[in-house]
Structure formats: C-alpha cells, structure tokens
Design a protein around this motif. Structure first.
Motif, PDB file in Angstrom:
ATOM      1  N   GLY B  31       0.789  -1.228   0.000  1.00 42.09           N
ATOM      2  CA  GLY B  31       0.000   0.000   0.000  1.00 42.09           C
ATOM      3  C   GLY B  31       0.817   1.272   0.000  1.00 42.09           C
ATOM      4  O   GLY B  31       0.271   2.364  -0.056  1.00 42.09           O
ATOM      5  N   ILE B  32       2.157   1.131   0.077  1.00 35.60           N
ATOM      6  CA  ILE B  32       3.014   2.316   0.080  1.00 35.60           C
ATOM      7  C   ILE B  32       3.681   2.451  -1.293  1.00 35.60           C
ATOM      8  O   ILE B  32       4.241   1.488  -1.813  1.00 35.60           O
ATOM      9  CB  ILE B  32       4.107   2.205   1.177  1.00 35.60           C
ATOM     10  CG1 ILE B  32       3.484   1.967   2.553  1.00 35.60           C
ATOM     11  CG2 ILE B  32       4.990   3.445   1.190  1.00 35.60           C
ATOM     12  CD1 ILE B  32       2.565   3.074   3.026  1.00 35.60           C
ATOM     13  N   SER B  33       3.622   3.652  -1.853  1.00 34.21           N
ATOM     14  CA  SER B  33       4.230   3.880  -3.155  1.00 34.21           C
ATOM     15  C   SER B  33       5.731   4.106  -3.016  1.00 34.21           C
ATOM     16  O   SER B  33       6.171   5.076  -2.386  1.00 34.21           O
ATOM     17  CB  SER B  33       3.582   5.086  -3.836  1.00 34.21           C
ATOM     18  OG  SER B  33       4.408   5.532  -4.893  1.00 34.21           O
ATOM     19  N   PHE B  34       6.507   3.227  -3.631  1.00 37.45           N
ATOM     20  CA  PHE B  34       7.959   3.395  -3.621  1.00 37.45           C
ATOM     21  C   PHE B  34       8.350   4.681  -4.347  1.00 37.45           C
ATOM     22  O   PHE B  34       9.275   5.394  -3.938  1.00 37.45           O
ATOM     23  CB  PHE B  34       8.625   2.189  -4.300  1.00 37.45           C
ATOM     24  CG  PHE B  34      10.116   2.275  -4.341  1.00 37.45           C
ATOM     25  CD1 PHE B  34      10.879   1.959  -3.222  1.00 37.45           C
ATOM     26  CD2 PHE B  34      10.777   2.703  -5.496  1.00 37.45           C
ATOM     27  CE1 PHE B  34      12.261   2.062  -3.254  1.00 37.45           C
ATOM     28  CE2 PHE B  34      12.155   2.801  -5.526  1.00 37.45           C
ATOM     29  CZ  PHE B  34      12.904   2.487  -4.405  1.00 37.45           C
ATOM     30  N   LYS B  35       7.614   5.000  -5.388  1.00 36.31           N
ATOM     31  CA  LYS B  35       7.950   6.200  -6.163  1.00 36.31           C
ATOM     32  C   LYS B  35       7.806   7.458  -5.321  1.00 36.31           C
ATOM     33  O   LYS B  35       8.651   8.345  -5.348  1.00 36.31           O
ATOM     34  CB  LYS B  35       7.081   6.271  -7.418  1.00 36.31           C
ATOM     35  CG  LYS B  35       7.482   5.200  -8.411  1.00 36.31           C
ATOM     36  CD  LYS B  35       6.695   5.260  -9.675  1.00 36.31           C
ATOM     37  CE  LYS B  35       7.215   4.176 -10.618  1.00 36.31           C
ATOM     38  NZ  LYS B  35       6.395   4.064 -11.815  1.00 36.31           N
ATOM     39  N   THR B  36       6.708   7.548  -4.574  1.00 31.18           N
ATOM     40  CA  THR B  36       6.536   8.714  -3.700  1.00 31.18           C
ATOM     41  C   THR B  36       7.684   8.784  -2.693  1.00 31.18           C
ATOM     42  O   THR B  36       8.265   9.856  -2.481  1.00 31.18           O
ATOM     43  CB  THR B  36       5.173   8.645  -2.972  1.00 31.18           C
ATOM     44  OG1 THR B  36       4.155   9.044  -3.890  1.00 31.18           O
ATOM     45  CG2 THR B  36       5.131   9.563  -1.764  1.00 31.18           C
ATOM     46  N   GLN B  37       8.053   7.650  -2.105  1.00 32.51           N
ATOM     47  CA  GLN B  37       9.130   7.660  -1.111  1.00 32.51           C
ATOM     48  C   GLN B  37      10.466   8.048  -1.749  1.00 32.51           C
ATOM     49  O   GLN B  37      11.252   8.782  -1.151  1.00 32.51           O
ATOM     50  CB  GLN B  37       9.227   6.293  -0.416  1.00 32.51           C
ATOM     51  CG  GLN B  37       7.973   5.912   0.372  1.00 32.51           C
ATOM     52  CD  GLN B  37       7.543   6.966   1.382  1.00 32.51           C
ATOM     53  OE1 GLN B  37       8.376   7.565   2.051  1.00 32.51           O
ATOM     54  NE2 GLN B  37       6.242   7.208   1.496  1.00 32.51           N
ATOM     55  N   ALA B  38      10.696   7.582  -2.970  1.00 36.67           N
ATOM     56  CA  ALA B  38      11.939   7.944  -3.668  1.00 36.67           C
ATOM     57  C   ALA B  38      11.952   9.438  -3.996  1.00 36.67           C
ATOM     58  O   ALA B  38      12.991  10.101  -3.908  1.00 36.67           O
ATOM     59  CB  ALA B  38      12.089   7.114  -4.935  1.00 36.67           C
ATOM     60  N   LEU B  39      10.773   9.973  -4.337  1.00 36.34           N
ATOM     61  CA  LEU B  39      10.699  11.412  -4.623  1.00 36.34           C
ATOM     62  C   LEU B  39      11.000  12.219  -3.356  1.00 36.34           C
ATOM     63  O   LEU B  39      11.659  13.255  -3.411  1.00 36.34           O
ATOM     64  CB  LEU B  39       9.321  11.786  -5.180  1.00 36.34           C
ATOM     65  CG  LEU B  39       9.023  11.296  -6.610  1.00 36.34           C
ATOM     66  CD1 LEU B  39       7.585  11.633  -7.004  1.00 36.34           C
ATOM     67  CD2 LEU B  39       9.997  11.914  -7.614  1.00 36.34           C
ATOM     68  N   LEU B  77      14.130  -0.219   3.476  1.00 28.83           N
ATOM     69  CA  LEU B  77      13.133  -1.181   3.947  1.00 28.83           C
ATOM     70  C   LEU B  77      12.295  -1.709   2.787  1.00 28.83           C
ATOM     71  O   LEU B  77      11.994  -2.900   2.693  1.00 28.83           O
ATOM     72  CB  LEU B  77      12.211  -0.541   4.995  1.00 28.83           C
ATOM     73  CG  LEU B  77      12.821  -0.234   6.362  1.00 28.83           C
ATOM     74  CD1 LEU B  77      11.794   0.439   7.259  1.00 28.83           C
ATOM     75  CD2 LEU B  77      13.358  -1.492   7.016  1.00 28.83           C
ATOM     76  N   MET B  78      11.934  -0.792   1.881  1.00 29.29           N
ATOM     77  CA  MET B  78      11.063  -1.187   0.779  1.00 29.29           C
ATOM     78  C   MET B  78      11.800  -2.014  -0.274  1.00 29.29           C
ATOM     79  O   MET B  78      11.256  -2.958  -0.822  1.00 29.29           O
ATOM     80  CB  MET B  78      10.446   0.048   0.114  1.00 29.29           C
ATOM     81  CG  MET B  78       9.530   0.837   1.044  1.00 29.29           C
ATOM     82  SD  MET B  78       8.640   2.129   0.177  1.00 29.29           S
ATOM     83  CE  MET B  78       7.370   1.182  -0.636  1.00 29.29           C
ATOM     84  N   LYS B  79      13.035  -1.627  -0.547  1.00 28.66           N
ATOM     85  CA  LYS B  79      13.770  -2.251  -1.657  1.00 28.66           C
ATOM     86  C   LYS B  79      14.547  -3.498  -1.244  1.00 28.66           C
ATOM     87  O   LYS B  79      14.796  -4.372  -2.058  1.00 28.66           O
ATOM     88  CB  LYS B  79      14.765  -1.235  -2.239  1.00 28.66           C
ATOM     89  CG  LYS B  79      14.474  -0.649  -3.619  1.00 28.66           C
ATOM     90  CD  LYS B  79      13.751  -1.544  -4.569  1.00 28.66           C
ATOM     91  CE  LYS B  79      13.579  -1.073  -5.966  1.00 28.66           C
ATOM     92  NZ  LYS B  79      12.313  -1.289  -6.612  1.00 28.66           N
ATOM     93  N   VAL B  80      14.945  -3.567   0.037  1.00 34.83           N
ATOM     94  CA  VAL B  80      15.787  -4.682   0.468  1.00 34.83           C
ATOM     95  C   VAL B  80      15.082  -5.559   1.505  1.00 34.83           C
ATOM     96  O   VAL B  80      14.750  -6.709   1.262  1.00 34.83           O
ATOM     97  CB  VAL B  80      17.132  -4.161   1.030  1.00 34.83           C
ATOM     98  CG1 VAL B  80      18.036  -5.332   1.399  1.00 34.83           C
ATOM     99  CG2 VAL B  80      17.818  -3.244   0.025  1.00 34.83           C
ATOM    100  N   ARG B  81      14.821  -4.977   2.643  1.00 34.63           N
ATOM    101  CA  ARG B  81      14.323  -5.740   3.790  1.00 34.63           C
ATOM    102  C   ARG B  81      12.977  -6.407   3.532  1.00 34.63           C
ATOM    103  O   ARG B  81      12.779  -7.562   3.794  1.00 34.63           O
ATOM    104  CB  ARG B  81      14.248  -4.778   4.975  1.00 34.63           C
ATOM    105  CG  ARG B  81      13.937  -5.373   6.282  1.00 34.63           C
ATOM    106  CD  ARG B  81      15.200  -5.559   7.131  1.00 34.63           C
ATOM    107  NE  ARG B  81      14.835  -5.887   8.503  1.00 34.63           N
ATOM    108  CZ  ARG B  81      14.365  -7.084   8.846  1.00 34.63           C
ATOM    109  NH1 ARG B  81      14.203  -8.022   7.930  1.00 34.63           N
ATOM    110  NH2 ARG B  81      14.052  -7.326  10.115  1.00 34.63           N
ATOM    111  N   PHE B  82      12.021  -5.608   3.034  1.00 40.06           N
ATOM    112  CA  PHE B  82      10.682  -6.165   2.809  1.00 40.06           C
ATOM    113  C   PHE B  82      10.324  -6.142   1.326  1.00 40.06           C
ATOM    114  O   PHE B  82       9.176  -5.943   0.960  1.00 40.06           O
ATOM    115  CB  PHE B  82       9.645  -5.396   3.641  1.00 40.06           C
ATOM    116  CG  PHE B  82       9.908  -5.472   5.119  1.00 40.06           C
ATOM    117  CD1 PHE B  82       9.844  -6.689   5.787  1.00 40.06           C
ATOM    118  CD2 PHE B  82      10.245  -4.333   5.839  1.00 40.06           C
ATOM    119  CE1 PHE B  82      10.108  -6.770   7.142  1.00 40.06           C
ATOM    120  CE2 PHE B  82      10.508  -4.409   7.199  1.00 40.06           C
ATOM    121  CZ  PHE B  82      10.444  -5.626   7.854  1.00 40.06           C
TER     122      PHE B  82
END
Lengths: 10, 212
Positions: B31-39, B77-82
């Motif tokens: 439910g979390i957007s990786f793109k928003t977090q990267a921005l 967390l998003m790209k590696v851990r989970f």
C-alpha cells in the motif's frame, strides 16, 4: 517584505 | 518559529514515525508507493544539502538530518528488507512526468540563479507533487490499511499547518515566500479528496474505501 531566502523553514 | 510551524514539523515527524511503525509491525510495505518515497528522498537531499554550509539552529539541523536519513532508511526497507511485499505493478504513476517539469519550473522560478537556489526551488516544486504516485495508487486499489491513512493524514496536516504559519509570518515578520506559498497551496489542495474520505470514514471507525 522579505522573501524566503535564506531559507529557515523545513 | 511559531506554533503552526512547530506543530506542522511535528506532524511531519509523526507521519514518518507512523510509516516506519506500519512497515515494521506489519513487516510489509503493502500500500506504500515506492515512487513517492523515492521522490521524498530527492526532495530532502536537494533541499537540505545546505546543512553542510548554512547553520540555522540545532532544531533545523536535527530535523534535516532526520528527514534525509529516515527517508533513505524507508527506501532500504522497501527495496531490500521487505522487498517481496512491494508490488511495483500497482505503483505505476510515471514519476519522470513530475521531475521533468519541476526542473524546468525551478530554472524559471527561483530567488537567485545559483545552483543551491535552483535546487531549493526544485525541491519545493517536487515536494508539492511527490504525493501523487501514492494518491494514484490509493485511487487504483480503492482502499487502504487504516495505518496508511493515518500516515497520509499526518503528512497532509503538516502541509495544512504551514499555511497559517505563512499568514502568521506575514503579519508578525513581514515575510512572504511566494515560491513556497504557491507550491504549498497546491500541495495542500491535493489532499482535499483524501481528507474528505478520512474524516467521513476512517475517523468514524470505518475502513478507508473509495466508492467504486
């Protein structure tokens, strides 16, 4: 009236 | 510093802690957007590089360090851990459509045509639209975990609180920062739909669900 420079807000 | 800005910053801080809490306790970034977090990482790095050469206050310095490091940690967390819990197939907003125009706007609208100032303007413009991939994802899935909506509500509250802060500063210090104000109004407006559902559903104890 001053502008926001230098920037002190986060 | 005034109370609006202080509570705005604290709300921003809270939003990140809520997001970290959500990821850690559910062991998932669903439910979390990786793109928003990267921005957001891009926004913080572009804007807060001045922490190496401009001293404002200990408060200012610590917040900048926190925002940069926590946002990078969330990417980790998003790209590696989970990683397995992140589904790129629903995170489809084209972030380059946001970054490109923000670069152009920053080159045109800035307080001084220097590298740090253009970078600062860029970060302000980019922050104002960085939430779009997240909202788009929400729109697409039509529902969200309650904790995710609390994250978004805290983030929206931070932006909303900056508006009375600018009004206050205009009257008390004569300060007007047109770039920040205009971008900030746009950014806050993006949350209006979300807040409507948040107040009418989530805070009444219902699940966040958009009408089909």
């Amino acid at each position: 009236v001053s502008t926001g420079s230098p920037h002190d807000e986060l | 510093m005034n109370l609006f800005r202080l509570f705005g910053d604290l709300s921003h801080l809270a939003s990140i802690l809520i997001l970290l809490h959500k990821i850690q306790t559910t062991r998932s970034c669903r439910g979390i957007s990786f793109k928003t977090q990267a921005l957001y990482v891009t926004v913080f790095v572009a804007r807060y590089l001045d922490l190496f050469y401009d001293w404002v206050s200990l408060y200012n310095f610590s917040m900048k360090v926190f925002f940069i490091s926590s946002s990078i940690y969330i990417l980790y967390l998003m790209k590696v851990r989970f990683r397995p819990t992140h589904d790129p197939s629903i995170d489809t907003f084209r972030a380059e459509y946001l970054v490109g125009p923000c670069v152009v706007l920053a080159l045109i609208f800035n307080y001084k045509f220097t590298f740090p100032e253009v970078l600062w303007s860029f970060s302000i413009f980019l922050e104002s639209v960085a939430i779009l991939p997240q909202l788009f994802m929400l729109q697409r899935t039509g529902e969200a975990e309650t904790i995710t909506t609390h994250y978004l509500a805290a983030l929206g509250a931070y932006r909303a609180l900056y508006i009375p802060n600018w009004i206050y500063r205009y009257f008390s210090e004569g300060v007007v920062d047109p770039i920040a104000v205009i971008a900030g109004l746009v950014q806050t407006a993006l949350y209006v739909d979300f807040f409507y559902v948040y107040f009418t559903k989530v805070l009444q104890g219902q699940k966040f669900e958009l009408p089909a």
